[in-house]
Scaffold this motif. Structure first.
Motif, short mmCIF file in Angstrom:
data_model
loop_
_atom_site.label_atom_id
_atom_site.label_comp_id
_atom_site.label_asym_id
_atom_site.label_seq_id
_atom_site.Cartn_x
_atom_site.Cartn_y
_atom_site.Cartn_z
N ASP A 228 0.84 -1.19 0.00
CA ASP A 228 0.00 0.00 0.00
C ASP A 228 0.88 1.24 0.00
O ASP A 228 1.26 1.76 1.04
CB ASP A 228 -0.92 -0.02 1.23
N ARG A 229 1.24 1.73 -1.19
CA ARG A 229 2.10 2.91 -1.28
C ARG A 229 1.38 4.16 -0.80
O ARG A 229 2.02 5.09 -0.31
CB ARG A 229 2.59 3.09 -2.72
N THR A 230 0.05 4.21 -0.96
CA THR A 230 -0.69 5.37 -0.48
C THR A 230 -0.58 5.51 1.02
O THR A 230 -0.35 6.61 1.55
CB THR A 230 -2.17 5.27 -0.89
N GLY A 231 -0.72 4.39 1.73
CA GLY A 231 -0.60 4.44 3.19
C GLY A 231 0.78 4.88 3.62
O GLY A 231 0.93 5.70 4.52
N GLY A 233 2.84 6.71 1.87
CA GLY A 233 2.97 8.13 1.52
C GLY A 233 2.30 9.02 2.55
O GLY A 233 2.84 10.09 2.90
N LEU A 234 1.13 8.62 3.04
CA LEU A 234 0.46 9.40 4.08
C LEU A 234 1.28 9.39 5.37
O LEU A 234 1.35 10.40 6.07
CB LEU A 234 -0.94 8.84 4.33
N PRO A 347 6.72 -0.47 1.58
CA PRO A 347 6.31 -1.06 0.29
C PRO A 347 7.12 -2.30 -0.04
O PRO A 347 8.36 -2.28 -0.04
CB PRO A 347 6.58 0.07 -0.71
N VAL A 403 -7.26 10.23 7.63
CA VAL A 403 -7.24 9.63 6.29
C VAL A 403 -6.37 8.39 6.28
O VAL A 403 -6.67 7.40 5.61
CB VAL A 403 -6.75 10.66 5.25
N LEU A 404 -5.27 8.41 7.04
CA LEU A 404 -4.36 7.27 7.08
C LEU A 404 -4.94 6.09 7.84
O LEU A 404 -4.60 4.93 7.56
CB LEU A 404 -3.04 7.71 7.75
N HIS A 407 -5.92 2.75 6.17
CA HIS A 407 -4.78 2.01 5.63
C HIS A 407 -4.08 1.21 6.71
O HIS A 407 -3.59 0.11 6.47
CB HIS A 407 -3.79 2.98 4.98
N LYS A 411 -3.48 -3.20 7.14
CA LYS A 411 -2.12 -3.73 7.04
C LYS A 411 -2.13 -5.23 7.31
O LYS A 411 -2.98 -5.75 8.01
CB LYS A 411 -1.18 -3.02 8.02
#
Length: 412
Positions: A228-231, A233-234, A347, A403-404, A407, A411
């Motif tokens: 989960d690259r979005t998680g 990144g956040l 990641p 928002v995080l 995510h 996990k």
């Protein structure tokens, strides 16, 4: 050929060792050695804050220039973490940690020998370059050594760093009342040489990897890794705001205290009080994150940071000193929770790379934001309102954590 970096004493396991596990003493030695090294480097970083008023008077610097002086150290520290991680794949983490500590000590020795501002700036950049080796390599060694139980030891590691922040600036503040600042830096450099010798002697040797594996088995990575690259990144965005708020306030803390009538020695003690609270915060919040969840702990620490900063601005000197341990508790509590979450959201399970990316962006953001935003703001509106902006930065973490949160729930 694809190989992975093994921990110093064999495959990662859980946090609890059996009574007959011969690896337990070696783990303890690893954590203790890396903790002392962390204390030195974090002490070096915060020592700069105590010296800012001295350099302001000696070189006639404004707040923007002072922020730039500090950012030379932090910028080198942040920008060279990826190369330091790559170098460790060739030379091994232990050797790179020793060389980095020696370079940091040498930078402070050179700063003490410098005769002007230009030499001081070059020396601080060299010292920061040496400190770039410490965070990603040490964190990754602990994560590999303790496996799925790494969050607590990472909190202990961060606790040790804040002990250095408590001891070295406070000691320097006391010494500055009786000695020239150059002598203080030479003494700090000698301490660094001693710590480098201890790391070379006590830290277990690691196998030298040829190449970091692009993927890892789930059992080898705390939390199993994540795609989960979005998680991730956040998480980096949260770390950037957290690391921007901390120096944005600490740069102005000496001047806020001087406005309240504090002597230079009192300023050093004040940083010691804040660092003691910060050490407790890093030790406590890492484990609270396991028990109550990352989202709750981060929101609590960031909201508490904003409130404590506002109290420090508004209160007279004596109550301010009483609030500083609480401020340190909140100000540094977030970092242990975030560090312990990096392996979980790394990641593809690349823990070493994830730590290097996380530290590069979070510390790099701090190095850029302080001179480009908070420094000019201090010159324009004064230390009080610049500190208010730091409080607002800390509180800005809260919506990002919300928002995080989903995510983190997903996990592995």
């Amino acid at each position: 050929m694809r190989t992975t970096i093994a921990e110093p004493d064999g495959p990662a396991t859980g946090a609890t060792d059996g009574a007959g596990d011969i690896r337990a003493p070696r783990r303890t030695r690893t954590l203790a050695t890396i903790g002392v090294n962390h204390a030195l480097h974090d002490g070096y970083t915060d020592l700069i804050y105590v010296l800012l008023p001295v350099w302001q008077e000696e070189f006639g610097l404004g707040y923007v220039a002072l922020a730039l002086v500090r950012s030379l150290y932090v910028g080198a520290l942040a920008g060279l973490q990826m190369p330091a991680t790559a170098l460790a794949r060739t030379l091994g983490a232990r050797l790179v940690l020793v060389l980095g500590t020696l370079l940091s000590a040498g930078g402070y020795a050179l700063a003490g020998a410098s005769g002007g501002l230009a030499g001081l700036c070059v020396a601080l950049a060299l010292s920061g370059a040496g400190s770039s080796t410490q965070h990603p390599l040490a964190s990754a060694v602990i994560a590999r050594t303790y496996g799925t139980g790494a969050r607590g030891p990472l909190g202990t590691y961060n606790f040790a760093g804040d002990l250095g922040k408590a001891a070295l600036p406070a000691l320097a503040g006391l010494l500055l009342t009786h000695a020239d600042w150059r002598l203080v830096l030479w003494l700090a450099a000698g301490l660094g040489v001693a710590v480098a010798f201890g790391v070379a002697t006590l830290l277990p040797r690691e196998p030298v990897p040829r190449e970091e594996a692009p993927t890892r088995p789930q059992a080898a990575v705390p939390g199993g890794g994540s795609t989960d690259r979005t998680g991730f990144g956040l998480l980096v965005a949260v770390g950037m705001l957290d690391n921007a708020a901390r120096p944005a306030f600490l740069v102005y803390l000496p001047f806020l205290l001087r406005e309240k009538g504090a002597a230079l020695a009192t300023v050093g003690v004040a940083f010691g009080l804040a660092a003691v609270g910060g050490a407790l915060g890093k030790a406590i919040f890492g484990r609270l994150g396991d028990r109550f969840g990352v989202t709750r702990c981060v929101i609590l620490s960031e909201a508490g940071t904003a409130a404590a900063i506002l109290l420090v601005i508004a209160l007279p000197l004596a109550p301010t000193l009483a609030v500083l341990p609480l401020l340190g508790l909140m100000l540094n509590g977030t970092s242990s929770v975030l560090y312990g979450t990096v392996p979980e959201l790394a990641p593809h399970g690349r823990v070493e790379r994830a730590f290097a990316v996380f530290y590069t962006w979070t510390l790099g953001g701090s190095a850029v934001a302080t001179p480009l935003f908070y420094g000019p703001l201090g010159d324009a509106v004064g230390p009080r309102w610049a500190a208010v902006a730091a409080a607002a930065t800390a509180f800005a973490v809260v919506p990002i954590m919300l928002v995080l949160s989903p995510h983190l729930a997903r996990k592995p």
